[in-house]
Design a protein around this motif. Structure first.
Motif, short mmCIF file in Angstrom:
data_model
loop_
_atom_site.label_atom_id
_atom_site.label_comp_id
_atom_site.label_asym_id
_atom_site.label_seq_id
_atom_site.Cartn_x
_atom_site.Cartn_y
_atom_site.Cartn_z
N THR A 278 0.84 -1.19 0.00
CA THR A 278 0.00 0.00 0.00
C THR A 278 0.88 1.24 0.00
OG1 THR A 278 -0.14 -0.04 2.41
CG2 THR A 278 -1.92 -1.11 1.20
N ALA A 279 0.32 2.31 -0.54
CA ALA A 279 1.00 3.60 -0.55
C ALA A 279 -0.04 4.70 -0.46
CB ALA A 279 1.83 3.77 -1.83
N THR A 280 0.31 5.75 0.25
CA THR A 280 -0.56 6.93 0.29
C THR A 280 -0.41 7.68 -1.03
OG1 THR A 280 1.17 8.33 1.21
CG2 THR A 280 -0.26 7.15 2.79
N TYR A 281 -1.35 8.56 -1.33
CA TYR A 281 -1.27 9.34 -2.56
C TYR A 281 0.00 10.18 -2.62
CZ TYR A 281 -6.05 7.91 -3.47
OH TYR A 281 -7.17 7.17 -3.70
N ASP A 282 0.46 10.68 -1.47
CA ASP A 282 1.68 11.48 -1.43
C ASP A 282 2.90 10.68 -1.84
OD1 ASP A 282 0.29 13.68 -0.57
OD2 ASP A 282 0.82 13.43 1.54
N ASN A 283 2.84 9.35 -1.71
CA ASN A 283 3.97 8.49 -2.04
C ASN A 283 3.83 7.78 -3.38
OD1 ASN A 283 5.77 9.02 0.08
ND2 ASN A 283 4.49 7.83 1.45
N VAL A 284 2.86 8.19 -4.18
CA VAL A 284 2.81 7.73 -5.57
C VAL A 284 3.68 8.71 -6.34
CG1 VAL A 284 1.39 7.29 -7.59
CG2 VAL A 284 0.50 6.76 -5.31
N ILE A 285 4.80 8.24 -6.83
CA ILE A 285 5.81 9.10 -7.45
C ILE A 285 5.52 9.33 -8.93
CG2 ILE A 285 8.28 9.29 -7.98
CD1 ILE A 285 8.65 7.44 -5.43
N ALA A 286 5.15 8.27 -9.63
CA ALA A 286 4.98 8.37 -11.08
C ALA A 286 4.08 7.25 -11.57
CB ALA A 286 6.34 8.27 -11.77
N VAL A 287 3.63 7.40 -12.80
CA VAL A 287 2.90 6.33 -13.47
C VAL A 287 3.65 5.95 -14.74
CG1 VAL A 287 0.64 6.96 -12.54
CG2 VAL A 287 1.38 7.93 -14.73
N MET A 288 3.44 4.73 -15.18
CA MET A 288 4.09 4.26 -16.39
C MET A 288 3.39 4.86 -17.61
SD MET A 288 4.88 0.39 -17.71
CE MET A 288 3.35 0.08 -18.57
N TYR A 289 4.18 5.46 -18.49
CA TYR A 289 3.65 6.00 -19.74
C TYR A 289 3.74 4.98 -20.87
CZ TYR A 289 3.63 10.86 -17.96
OH TYR A 289 3.37 12.02 -17.28
N SER A 290 4.86 4.22 -20.85
CA SER A 290 5.04 3.23 -21.92
C SER A 290 6.04 2.18 -21.50
CB SER A 290 5.52 3.91 -23.22
OG SER A 290 6.80 4.46 -23.04
N ILE A 291 6.06 1.10 -22.26
CA ILE A 291 7.04 0.04 -22.07
C ILE A 291 7.62 -0.31 -23.44
CG2 ILE A 291 5.22 -1.72 -22.15
CD1 ILE A 291 7.07 -3.46 -20.34
N ARG A 292 8.92 -0.51 -23.47
CA ARG A 292 9.60 -0.96 -24.70
C ARG A 292 10.06 -2.38 -24.44
NH1 ARG A 292 11.47 0.72 -29.29
NH2 ARG A 292 10.98 2.90 -28.94
N ARG A 293 9.55 -3.30 -25.25
CA ARG A 293 9.95 -4.69 -25.13
C ARG A 293 10.21 -5.27 -26.50
NH1 ARG A 293 5.39 -8.49 -23.25
NH2 ARG A 293 7.29 -9.41 -22.50
N LYS A 294 11.32 -5.93 -26.61
CA LYS A 294 11.74 -6.57 -27.86
C LYS A 294 11.66 -5.61 -29.04
CE LYS A 294 10.42 -11.16 -26.31
NZ LYS A 294 9.60 -12.34 -26.57
N GLY A 295 12.12 -4.36 -28.79
CA GLY A 295 12.19 -3.38 -29.86
C GLY A 295 10.90 -2.66 -30.21
N ARG A 296 9.82 -2.97 -29.52
CA ARG A 296 8.53 -2.34 -29.81
C ARG A 296 8.04 -1.58 -28.58
NH1 ARG A 296 3.05 -5.07 -32.20
NH2 ARG A 296 1.97 -3.10 -32.45
#
Length: 159
Positions: free
Chosen positions: A97-115
Protein backbone atom coordinates in the motif's frame (compact mmCIF):
# COMPACT_ATOMS: atom_id res chain seq x y z
CA UNK A 1 18.76 14.85 -23.56
CA UNK A 2 19.34 11.27 -22.37
CA UNK A 3 21.05 10.96 -19.01
CA UNK A 4 22.43 7.63 -17.81
CA UNK A 5 22.55 7.10 -14.07
CA UNK A 6 24.14 4.16 -12.26
CA UNK A 7 23.38 4.19 -8.53
CA UNK A 8 22.02 1.99 -5.81
CA UNK A 9 18.25 1.58 -5.91
CA UNK A 10 17.35 4.07 -3.17
CA UNK A 11 19.61 6.79 -4.57
CA UNK A 12 18.35 6.16 -8.08
CA UNK A 13 14.72 6.34 -6.97
CA UNK A 14 15.34 9.65 -5.21
CA UNK A 15 16.85 10.99 -8.44
CA UNK A 16 13.80 9.70 -10.33
CA UNK A 17 11.50 11.33 -7.77
CA UNK A 18 13.29 14.67 -8.28
CA UNK A 19 13.12 14.48 -12.08
CA UNK A 20 9.43 13.49 -12.03
CA UNK A 21 8.62 16.35 -9.61
CA UNK A 22 10.22 18.70 -12.18
CA UNK A 23 7.73 17.41 -14.77
CA UNK A 24 10.23 15.25 -16.65
CA UNK A 25 9.88 11.67 -17.82
CA UNK A 26 12.39 8.98 -16.89
CA UNK A 27 13.17 5.74 -18.73
CA UNK A 28 15.08 2.79 -17.37
CA UNK A 29 15.48 -0.94 -17.75
CA UNK A 30 13.45 -3.08 -15.39
CA UNK A 31 15.44 -4.88 -12.73
CA UNK A 32 13.68 -7.58 -10.75
CA UNK A 33 11.11 -10.29 -11.31
CA UNK A 34 8.01 -9.03 -9.50
CA UNK A 35 6.38 -7.87 -12.74
CA UNK A 36 7.08 -11.04 -14.73
CA UNK A 37 6.02 -12.27 -17.19
CA UNK A 38 5.13 -8.98 -18.86
CA UNK A 39 8.00 -6.85 -17.61
CA UNK A 40 11.14 -8.93 -17.75
CA UNK A 41 14.28 -8.37 -15.70
CA UNK A 42 17.06 -6.60 -17.66
CA UNK A 43 15.10 -6.84 -20.93
CA UNK A 44 12.24 -4.36 -20.87
CA UNK A 45 12.51 -0.60 -20.54
CA UNK A 46 9.75 1.55 -19.08
CA UNK A 47 9.09 5.27 -19.22
CA UNK A 48 7.59 6.90 -16.14
CA UNK A 49 6.20 10.37 -15.73
CA UNK A 50 4.17 12.66 -13.49
CA UNK A 51 0.57 11.78 -12.74
CA UNK A 52 -2.52 13.91 -12.40
CA UNK A 53 -5.96 13.27 -11.02
CA UNK A 54 -7.61 10.52 -13.03
CA UNK A 55 -4.33 8.76 -13.91
CA UNK A 56 -4.48 6.55 -10.83
CA UNK A 57 -6.93 3.83 -11.64
CA UNK A 58 -7.17 0.09 -11.35
CA UNK A 59 -4.63 -1.46 -13.71
CA UNK A 60 -2.21 1.49 -13.81
CA UNK A 61 1.44 0.63 -13.25
CA UNK A 62 2.93 3.08 -10.76
CA UNK A 63 6.20 3.81 -9.02
CA UNK A 64 5.50 4.25 -5.32
CA UNK A 65 7.25 4.34 -2.00
CA UNK A 66 5.14 1.95 0.05
CA UNK A 67 4.22 2.26 3.72
CA UNK A 68 7.34 0.24 4.62
CA UNK A 69 9.62 2.65 2.75
CA UNK A 70 10.32 0.36 -0.23
CA UNK A 71 10.31 1.66 -3.79
CA UNK A 72 8.10 -0.47 -6.03
CA UNK A 73 6.86 -0.54 -9.58
CA UNK A 74 3.63 -2.52 -9.40
CA UNK A 75 0.11 -2.47 -10.73
CA UNK A 76 -2.66 -0.67 -8.83
CA UNK A 77 -5.39 -3.13 -7.89
CA UNK A 78 -7.43 -0.98 -5.50
CA UNK A 79 -7.96 2.70 -4.75
CA UNK A 80 -9.58 4.19 -1.67
CA UNK A 81 -9.60 7.45 0.27
CA UNK A 82 -6.24 6.65 1.93
CA UNK A 83 -4.24 5.70 -1.16
CA UNK A 84 -3.57 2.74 -3.43
CA UNK A 85 -3.04 -1.00 -3.06
CA UNK A 86 -0.62 -2.60 -5.50
CA UNK A 87 0.27 -6.10 -6.65
CA UNK A 88 3.20 -7.14 -8.82
CA UNK A 89 2.18 -9.07 -11.95
CA UNK A 90 4.48 -11.90 -10.90
CA UNK A 91 3.04 -12.09 -7.39
CA UNK A 92 0.19 -14.32 -6.30
CA UNK A 93 -1.18 -12.46 -3.32
CA UNK A 94 1.31 -10.22 -1.53
CA UNK A 95 0.11 -6.63 -1.82
CA UNK A 96 1.63 -3.30 -0.87
CA UNK A 97 0.00 0.00 0.00
CA UNK A 98 1.00 3.60 -0.55
CA UNK A 99 -0.56 6.93 0.29
CA UNK A 100 -1.27 9.34 -2.56
CA UNK A 101 1.68 11.48 -1.43
CA UNK A 102 3.97 8.49 -2.04
CA UNK A 103 2.81 7.73 -5.57
CA UNK A 104 5.81 9.10 -7.45
CA UNK A 105 4.98 8.37 -11.08
CA UNK A 106 2.90 6.33 -13.47
CA UNK A 107 4.09 4.26 -16.39
CA UNK A 108 3.65 6.00 -19.74
CA UNK A 109 5.04 3.23 -21.92
CA UNK A 110 7.04 0.04 -22.07
CA UNK A 111 9.60 -0.96 -24.70
CA UNK A 112 9.95 -4.69 -25.13
CA UNK A 113 11.74 -6.57 -27.86
CA UNK A 114 12.19 -3.38 -29.86
CA UNK A 115 8.53 -2.34 -29.81
CA UNK A 116 7.02 0.42 -27.70
CA UNK A 117 3.59 0.02 -26.10
CA UNK A 118 1.67 2.95 -24.65
CA UNK A 119 0.27 2.34 -21.17
CA UNK A 120 -2.89 4.13 -22.33
CA UNK A 121 -3.16 2.08 -25.51
CA UNK A 122 -5.96 -0.43 -25.98
CA UNK A 123 -3.71 -3.55 -26.14
CA UNK A 124 -1.99 -2.71 -22.83
CA UNK A 125 -5.26 -1.81 -21.10
CA UNK A 126 -6.92 -5.04 -22.24
CA UNK A 127 -3.91 -7.04 -21.03
CA UNK A 128 -4.04 -5.26 -17.67
CA UNK A 129 -7.72 -5.99 -17.14
CA UNK A 130 -7.36 -9.65 -18.17
CA UNK A 131 -4.29 -10.21 -15.98
CA UNK A 132 -6.01 -8.64 -12.98
CA UNK A 133 -9.10 -10.79 -13.58
CA UNK A 134 -6.83 -13.86 -13.50
CA UNK A 135 -5.43 -12.99 -10.07
CA UNK A 136 -7.16 -15.92 -8.30
CA UNK A 137 -5.78 -18.33 -10.95
CA UNK A 138 -2.51 -16.51 -11.62
CA UNK A 139 -0.39 -19.19 -9.97
CA UNK A 140 -0.95 -21.58 -12.91
CA UNK A 141 0.18 -19.39 -15.83
CA UNK A 142 3.02 -18.05 -13.66
CA UNK A 143 4.22 -21.56 -12.83
CA UNK A 144 4.20 -22.48 -16.52
CA UNK A 145 6.04 -19.28 -17.46
CA UNK A 146 8.67 -19.81 -14.76
CA UNK A 147 9.27 -23.41 -15.86
CA UNK A 148 9.73 -22.41 -19.48
CA UNK A 149 11.88 -19.36 -18.68
CA UNK A 150 13.81 -20.42 -15.56
CA UNK A 151 17.08 -20.89 -17.47
CA UNK A 152 16.65 -17.43 -18.96
CA UNK A 153 15.99 -15.84 -15.55
CA UNK A 154 18.92 -17.71 -13.97
CA UNK A 155 21.40 -16.66 -16.65
CA UNK A 156 20.33 -12.99 -16.46
CA UNK A 157 20.64 -12.99 -12.68
CA UNK A 158 24.19 -14.34 -12.78
CA UNK A 159 25.42 -12.05 -15.44
Amino acid sequence: MVKTITKDKAAMMEEVRTLISEGKTVSFTIKGNSMNPFMVNLRDQITLGPWKEGDLRKGTVALVRDTKGNYLIHRIIRIDHKGVTLLGDGNIGTTETATYDNVIAVMYSIRRKGREWSADGLPWRIYSLLWMALTPLRRYPLALWRRTHSKDIFSRTLG
